[in-house]
Design an enzyme around this catalytic site. Structure first.
Site, short mmCIF file in Angstrom:
data_model
loop_
_atom_site.label_atom_id
_atom_site.label_comp_id
_atom_site.label_asym_id
_atom_site.label_seq_id
_atom_site.Cartn_x
_atom_site.Cartn_y
_atom_site.Cartn_z
CB ILE A 1 70.90 78.15 -34.76
CG1 ILE A 1 70.93 78.84 -33.38
CG2 ILE A 1 71.85 76.95 -34.92
CD1 ILE A 1 70.36 78.15 -32.28
N PRO A 2 72.38 78.88 -38.21
CG PRO A 2 74.25 79.11 -39.21
CD PRO A 2 73.72 79.12 -38.04
CB CYS A 3 69.96 74.13 -39.47
SG CYS A 3 68.27 75.00 -39.41
CG HIS A 4 70.12 78.49 -43.87
ND1 HIS A 4 69.94 79.07 -42.68
CD2 HIS A 4 70.92 79.28 -44.63
CE1 HIS A 4 70.70 80.17 -42.83
NE2 HIS A 4 71.14 80.37 -43.80
#
Length: 275
Positions: free
Chosen positions: A239-242
């Site tokens: 889950i690419p919160c970056h």
């Protein structure tokens, strides 16, 4: 010191001197390595030279990615795709627990966890038969703290350590080869789940802002609440919160360290250009 720790130190130096365009010799000196060994180490990790990597750390580059992201995301949505071009060509299926399962706090659920080395340092991963429920990065040997967090979240589940079970998941996540689909099994509020699903629509190698995410979930005034949901993401990287940065193009903070965030973004951006 692991390769990632050396790379993180180099990125920290390069980032703080980005507008001075530090030379290969300058960066190598910070790691007490010869320019030859530094170039070889960095290229093995990133797949490109330190100089090419440096170009992806600028605010201008981040703004360019932001400008391109929304049009790509809109196209992906129209085609019914999760993303336009993922490095691993994976489809990530996110399944949220039901209200009944939330109430039972994982009763009857078997969870296996393990700690593994990855391209971005040590990672703590926890998996169930229904998918990955936690993926976190570690800077110290504080495995017990992650186990406590896991048990607090799923305090009625059967939780055991098994690197044998978790290793294939880590290999699939960080492999550069095409891998089968991955499933995530997460606990969160309806709002958080909607934000995490929106994050899955941000293409590999692209960026978004809190405001753009808020608009994507149909709540354009909820940027602050979106920021809290992004920070509560239990499955990092997948889950690419970056991929969420400030509207100004500044990378900003990250739960697992700003250098790790820069590493991920630059690596993805460079990998995306070679697809």
């Amino acid at each position: 010191m692991s390769d990632y720790e050396r790379i993180a130190e180099a990125i920290d130096y390069i980032t703080s001197h980005v507008y001075e365009q530090p030379s290969l010799d300058d960066a190598a000196k910070q790691l007490n390595l010869s320019p030859y060994h530094f170039q070889r180490l960095f290229t093995r990790w990133a797949g490109v030279s330190p100089n090419r990597f440096l170009q992806t750390l600028t605010v201008e580059h981040a703004k360019e990615l932001l400008n391109n992201s929304m049009s790509v995301m809109n196209t992906s949505n129209e085609l019914g795709l999760s993303s336009s071009s993922r490095l691993h060509d994976q489809f990530i299926n996110l399944e949220a627990i039901t209200p009944g399962e939330y109430k039972n706090k994982g009763e009857g659920l078997k969870i296996y966890y393990g700690v593994h080395e990855t391209k971005f340092g040590k990672a703590f991963i926890a998996v169930t038969e229904r998918g990955i429920c936690q993926l976190s990065f570690m800077d110290d040997d504080n495995e017990s703290l992650f186990v406590i967090e896991l048990k607090k979240c799923w305090n009625s589940a059967s939780i055991r350590k098994s690197k044998k079970i978790t290793k294939p998941y880590i290999e699939s996540i960080f492999s550069e080869e095409k891998q089968p689909a991955l499933s995530l099994y997460v606990k969160g509020t309806n709002f958080q789940i909607n934000v995490w699903k929106a994050l899955l629509k941000v293409p590999h190698g692209k960026l978004t802002t809190y405001g753009q995410l808020a608009s994507l979930i149909g709540n354009p005034k909820a940027s602050r609440a979106v920021g809290s949901a992004v920070g509560a993401n239990p499955v990092s990287f997948l889950i690419p919160c970056h991929r969420v940065i400030r509207a100004t193009g500044v990378i900003g903070e990250y739960r697992w360290g700003s250098n790790r965030k820069r590493s991920m973004l630059s690596w993805e951006a460079l990998a995306n250009t070679s697809l």
